[in-house]
Scaffold this motif. Sequence first.
Motif, mmCIF file in Angstrom:
data_model
loop_
_atom_site.group_PDB
_atom_site.id
_atom_site.type_symbol
_atom_site.label_atom_id
_atom_site.label_comp_id
_atom_site.label_asym_id
_atom_site.label_seq_id
_atom_site.Cartn_x
_atom_site.Cartn_y
_atom_site.Cartn_z
ATOM 1 N N ARG A 147 0.842 -1.205 0.000
ATOM 2 C CA ARG A 147 0.000 0.000 0.000
ATOM 3 C C ARG A 147 0.873 1.251 0.000
ATOM 4 O O ARG A 147 0.587 2.204 -0.708
ATOM 5 C CB ARG A 147 -0.947 -0.010 1.200
ATOM 6 C CG ARG A 147 -2.071 -1.017 1.002
ATOM 7 C CD ARG A 147 -3.232 -0.804 1.961
ATOM 8 N NE ARG A 147 -4.376 -1.585 1.539
ATOM 9 C CZ ARG A 147 -4.773 -2.717 2.119
ATOM 10 N NH1 ARG A 147 -4.126 -3.191 3.161
ATOM 11 N NH2 ARG A 147 -5.809 -3.379 1.642
ATOM 12 N N ALA A 148 1.952 1.212 0.784
ATOM 13 C CA ALA A 148 2.833 2.381 0.831
ATOM 14 C C ALA A 148 3.472 2.636 -0.529
ATOM 15 O O ALA A 148 3.694 3.777 -0.920
ATOM 16 C CB ALA A 148 3.911 2.176 1.898
ATOM 17 N N ALA A 149 3.741 1.565 -1.266
ATOM 18 C CA ALA A 149 4.408 1.710 -2.569
ATOM 19 C C ALA A 149 3.394 1.876 -3.709
ATOM 20 O O ALA A 149 3.783 2.052 -4.857
ATOM 21 C CB ALA A 149 5.293 0.481 -2.825
ATOM 22 N N GLY A 150 2.098 1.786 -3.417
ATOM 23 C CA GLY A 150 1.087 1.890 -4.480
ATOM 24 C C GLY A 150 1.056 0.668 -5.380
ATOM 25 O O GLY A 150 0.604 0.736 -6.525
ATOM 26 N N THR A 151 1.538 -0.449 -4.860
ATOM 27 C CA THR A 151 1.554 -1.695 -5.643
ATOM 28 C C THR A 151 0.225 -2.427 -5.489
ATOM 29 O O THR A 151 -0.249 -2.615 -4.367
ATOM 30 C CB THR A 151 2.696 -2.607 -5.116
ATOM 31 O OG1 THR A 151 3.935 -1.916 -5.282
ATOM 32 C CG2 THR A 151 2.758 -3.934 -5.844
ATOM 33 N N ALA A 152 -0.372 -2.820 -6.619
ATOM 34 C CA ALA A 152 -1.590 -3.635 -6.564
ATOM 35 C C ALA A 152 -1.203 -5.062 -6.184
ATOM 36 O O ALA A 152 -0.110 -5.525 -6.548
ATOM 37 C CB ALA A 152 -2.278 -3.625 -7.925
ATOM 38 N N VAL A 153 -2.072 -5.756 -5.470
ATOM 39 C CA VAL A 153 -1.769 -7.128 -5.056
ATOM 40 C C VAL A 153 -2.895 -8.069 -5.477
ATOM 41 O O VAL A 153 -4.058 -7.822 -5.156
ATOM 42 C CB VAL A 153 -1.573 -7.233 -3.514
ATOM 43 C CG1 VAL A 153 -1.218 -8.665 -3.108
ATOM 44 C CG2 VAL A 153 -0.511 -6.263 -3.028
ATOM 45 N N VAL A 154 -2.536 -9.121 -6.196
ATOM 46 C CA VAL A 154 -3.475 -10.208 -6.499
ATOM 47 C C VAL A 154 -3.085 -11.343 -5.562
ATOM 48 O O VAL A 154 -2.002 -11.923 -5.686
ATOM 49 C CB VAL A 154 -3.359 -10.684 -7.969
ATOM 50 C CG1 VAL A 154 -4.361 -11.806 -8.242
ATOM 51 C CG2 VAL A 154 -3.573 -9.521 -8.932
ATOM 52 N N LEU A 155 -3.970 -11.616 -4.602
ATOM 53 C CA LEU A 155 -3.635 -12.516 -3.506
ATOM 54 C C LEU A 155 -4.506 -13.766 -3.566
ATOM 55 O O LEU A 155 -5.699 -13.698 -3.297
ATOM 56 C CB LEU A 155 -3.899 -11.754 -2.193
ATOM 57 C CG LEU A 155 -3.911 -12.514 -0.899
ATOM 58 C CD1 LEU A 155 -2.510 -12.990 -0.550
ATOM 59 C CD2 LEU A 155 -4.451 -11.629 0.231
ATOM 60 N N VAL A 156 -3.927 -14.893 -3.957
ATOM 61 C CA VAL A 156 -4.698 -16.144 -3.963
ATOM 62 C C VAL A 156 -4.607 -16.774 -2.583
ATOM 63 O O VAL A 156 -3.510 -16.948 -2.037
ATOM 64 C CB VAL A 156 -4.147 -17.129 -5.013
ATOM 65 C CG1 VAL A 156 -4.733 -18.524 -4.804
ATOM 66 C CG2 VAL A 156 -4.480 -16.643 -6.419
ATOM 67 N N THR A 157 -5.755 -17.061 -2.003
ATOM 68 C CA THR A 157 -5.770 -17.693 -0.685
ATOM 69 C C THR A 157 -7.065 -18.459 -0.481
ATOM 70 O O THR A 157 -8.069 -18.150 -1.105
ATOM 71 C CB THR A 157 -5.608 -16.647 0.453
ATOM 72 O OG1 THR A 157 -5.587 -17.339 1.708
ATOM 73 C CG2 THR A 157 -6.740 -15.636 0.477
ATOM 74 N N HIS A 158 -7.034 -19.460 0.367
ATOM 75 C CA HIS A 158 -8.289 -20.112 0.713
ATOM 76 C C HIS A 158 -8.666 -19.793 2.162
ATOM 77 O O HIS A 158 -9.614 -20.333 2.695
ATOM 78 C CB HIS A 158 -8.206 -21.623 0.469
ATOM 79 C CG HIS A 158 -7.170 -22.291 1.305
ATOM 80 N ND1 HIS A 158 -5.861 -22.418 0.899
ATOM 81 C CD2 HIS A 158 -7.238 -22.816 2.538
ATOM 82 C CE1 HIS A 158 -5.168 -23.008 1.863
ATOM 83 N NE2 HIS A 158 -5.984 -23.263 2.863
ATOM 84 N N GLU A 159 -7.893 -18.884 2.767
ATOM 85 C CA GLU A 159 -8.133 -18.581 4.182
ATOM 86 C C GLU A 159 -8.790 -17.214 4.361
ATOM 87 O O GLU A 159 -8.249 -16.197 3.910
ATOM 88 C CB GLU A 159 -6.797 -18.572 4.929
ATOM 89 C CG GLU A 159 -6.127 -19.928 4.994
ATOM 90 C CD GLU A 159 -4.797 -19.826 5.715
ATOM 91 O OE1 GLU A 159 -4.825 -19.703 6.954
ATOM 92 O OE2 GLU A 159 -3.763 -19.828 5.043
ATOM 93 N N ASN A 160 -9.916 -17.192 5.050
ATOM 94 C CA ASN A 160 -10.620 -15.926 5.287
ATOM 95 C C ASN A 160 -9.764 -14.919 6.036
ATOM 96 O O ASN A 160 -9.808 -13.732 5.751
ATOM 97 C CB ASN A 160 -11.912 -16.168 6.080
ATOM 98 C CG ASN A 160 -12.968 -16.796 5.199
ATOM 99 O OD1 ASN A 160 -13.123 -16.415 4.037
ATOM 100 N ND2 ASN A 160 -13.681 -17.770 5.733
ATOM 101 N N ARG A 161 -8.975 -15.414 6.985
ATOM 102 C CA ARG A 161 -8.210 -14.460 7.801
ATOM 103 C C ARG A 161 -7.101 -13.797 6.957
ATOM 104 O O ARG A 161 -6.659 -12.697 7.269
ATOM 105 C CB ARG A 161 -7.632 -15.133 9.060
ATOM 106 C CG ARG A 161 -6.654 -16.218 8.771
ATOM 107 C CD ARG A 161 -6.071 -16.891 9.999
ATOM 108 N NE ARG A 161 -5.182 -17.952 9.567
ATOM 109 C CZ ARG A 161 -3.947 -17.764 9.157
ATOM 110 N NH1 ARG A 161 -3.426 -16.557 9.160
ATOM 111 N NH2 ARG A 161 -3.218 -18.786 8.743
ATOM 112 N N VAL A 162 -6.673 -14.462 5.891
ATOM 113 C CA VAL A 162 -5.689 -13.852 4.986
ATOM 114 C C VAL A 162 -6.407 -12.888 4.046
ATOM 115 O O VAL A 162 -5.971 -11.751 3.818
ATOM 116 C CB VAL A 162 -4.930 -14.947 4.196
ATOM 117 C CG1 VAL A 162 -4.031 -14.334 3.133
ATOM 118 C CG2 VAL A 162 -4.123 -15.819 5.151
#
Length: 240
Positions: free
Chosen positions: A203-218
Amino acid sequence: MSAPSPEAPAPVAAPAGSLLAASGLHKTYGRTTALDGADFSIHAGEVVAVMGPSGSGKSTLLHCLAGIVRPDSGSLTYQGAEIAGLPDQRLSALRRTEFGFVFQFGQLVPELTCVENVALPLRLNGVRRKAAEAAAASWLERLEVDDVRDHRPGEVSGGQGQRVAVARALVTAPRVLFADEPTGALDSLNGERVMELLTEAARAAGTAVVLVTHENRVAAYSDREIVVRDGRCRDMERYA
Ligand SMILES: Nc1ncnc2c1ncn2[C@@H]1O[C@H](COP(=O)(O)OP(=O)(O)OP(=O)(O)O)[C@@H](O)[C@H]1O
């Protein structure tokens, strides 16, 4: 307007100003359909969690978006330009300069120290060793693992290794970070800390993140969640 049914989703036009957008992605492996008309878009600086059951097509989607796997058909645009048909060399240049990657197991180079691992993408882009290692050291500090800078990956914990992998993915200031189950091999405490640091830094760097996860807490660290089912994507809110 009624919501589209899960069986027959309407293709979704990419929202204006998307950094990276896919529409109608299809990918089959032999007789297996991994993606079946998947639509996806992400804006600059946005963190999007990609969720869904095992085998639903999450990793295939991530690999297609990142230009690692070529879809059989569909459109993929980056900064408004079509990239699905780019020659391999141009796709790999795009990956090297614009994208960063973190996988479940850090995939650090075992022979190199942590600081050398983080400096490696810069070295491959032609940055001199001293400058590359200085930048790497400051990223290790940011990810709170500067104490292991001279250790080899085999000499650090799983959580430390993943933080080093995050530092390595962000050191080139990518516009998009692809993270495939980045905390999948960690206990929940370590996983949460890695997610905190990863999303803070992105977020600080303005980088977009595509985050694959099966965990709700992640997924809770994201701005928006999408669900992949049978090779198609749905916004979590619309799916519910
Ligand atoms: N290289 C490949 N060769 C053959 N089949 C593949 C390949 N990659 C993926 N598949 C198949 O495509 C489908 C989607 O796989 P994918 O890895 O994208 O799912 P996923 O949602 O990421 O699963 P998981 O949560 O278990 O990692 C699955 O049926 C899988 O077996």
